[in-house]
Enzyme design. Sequence first.
Site, PDB file in Angstrom:
ATOM      1  N   HIS A 105       0.841  -1.201   0.000  1.00  0.00           N
ATOM      2  CA  HIS A 105       0.000   0.000   0.000  1.00  0.00           C
ATOM      3  C   HIS A 105       0.878   1.255   0.000  1.00  0.00           C
ATOM      4  O   HIS A 105       0.706   2.161  -0.816  1.00  0.00           O
ATOM      5  CB  HIS A 105      -0.921  -0.032   1.231  1.00  0.00           C
ATOM      6  CG  HIS A 105      -1.770   1.193   1.401  1.00  0.00           C
ATOM      7  ND1 HIS A 105      -3.136   1.173   1.292  1.00  0.00           N
ATOM      8  CD2 HIS A 105      -1.443   2.481   1.675  1.00  0.00           C
ATOM      9  CE1 HIS A 105      -3.608   2.401   1.480  1.00  0.00           C
ATOM     10  NE2 HIS A 105      -2.591   3.211   1.726  1.00  0.00           N
ATOM     11  N   GLU A 106       1.845   1.288   0.915  1.00  0.00           N
ATOM     12  CA  GLU A 106       2.709   2.470   1.007  1.00  0.00           C
ATOM     13  C   GLU A 106       3.590   2.624  -0.230  1.00  0.00           C
ATOM     14  O   GLU A 106       3.869   3.734  -0.664  1.00  0.00           O
ATOM     15  CB  GLU A 106       3.566   2.409   2.282  1.00  0.00           C
ATOM     16  CG  GLU A 106       2.766   2.388   3.584  1.00  0.00           C
ATOM     17  CD  GLU A 106       1.670   3.450   3.654  1.00  0.00           C
ATOM     18  OE1 GLU A 106       1.905   4.591   3.215  1.00  0.00           O
ATOM     19  OE2 GLU A 106       0.570   3.123   4.135  1.00  0.00           O
ATOM     20  N   HIS A 129       1.774   4.546  -2.938  1.00  0.00           N
ATOM     21  CA  HIS A 129       1.895   5.998  -2.755  1.00  0.00           C
ATOM     22  C   HIS A 129       3.260   6.456  -3.264  1.00  0.00           C
ATOM     23  O   HIS A 129       3.381   7.427  -4.003  1.00  0.00           O
ATOM     24  CB  HIS A 129       1.836   6.374  -1.265  1.00  0.00           C
ATOM     25  CG  HIS A 129       0.477   6.288  -0.643  1.00  0.00           C
ATOM     26  ND1 HIS A 129      -0.614   6.962  -1.118  1.00  0.00           N
ATOM     27  CD2 HIS A 129       0.040   5.613   0.451  1.00  0.00           C
ATOM     28  CE1 HIS A 129      -1.673   6.709  -0.341  1.00  0.00           C
ATOM     29  NE2 HIS A 129      -1.301   5.879   0.613  1.00  0.00           N
TER      30      HIS A 129
HETATM   31 ZN   LIG Z   1      -2.408   5.209   2.180  1.00  0.00          ZN
END
Ligand SMILES: [Zn+2]
Length: 147
Positions: free
Chosen positions: A65-66, A69
């Site tokens: 998830h990170e 980004h």
């Molecule tokens: Zn996030």
Amino acid sequence: MLTDLELTQYVDQLSHLKFGQSFRHNAVWNIRLRTTGGRFFPKDGHLDFNPKFADHESLDKIILHELCHYHLYYAHAGYKHEDKDFKMLLKKVGGSRHAPSLSSKKIHYLYMCESCGRSYPRQRKIDTLKYRCGKCRGKLKAIKNAS
Ligand SMILES: [Zn+2]
Ligand SMILES: [Zn+2]
């Protein structure tokens, strides 16, 4: 628990496998994170991770998830939760959408296939000489052992 340096190396490894790109910044454990599993800081590119998830089977998903980004930000694409680019990439790599519940199973051992990169979080030790990757029959490597 992994050290910050080991965590950074692990994030880089996942980054290569799932995104085909390096993770060039630092990953650190941050005990101040309460409900979130991780956080990306566009200012200096580093990632924070919640140590409560250090031994959880959901750690990989939080890292992915990170990394979504992270990579989208440096690609000048939509890197925020509501952006289409973010949603698509997250789905593609299989990252978590929300911080996973802490009641999920605690893992003590983590193995990774040397060929395809599939991870094997386990509560018990695996005999890596005997067991191979269920997907590609590749060799399993221990990333983390119970301490
Ligand atoms: Zn996030
Ligand atoms: Zn494999």
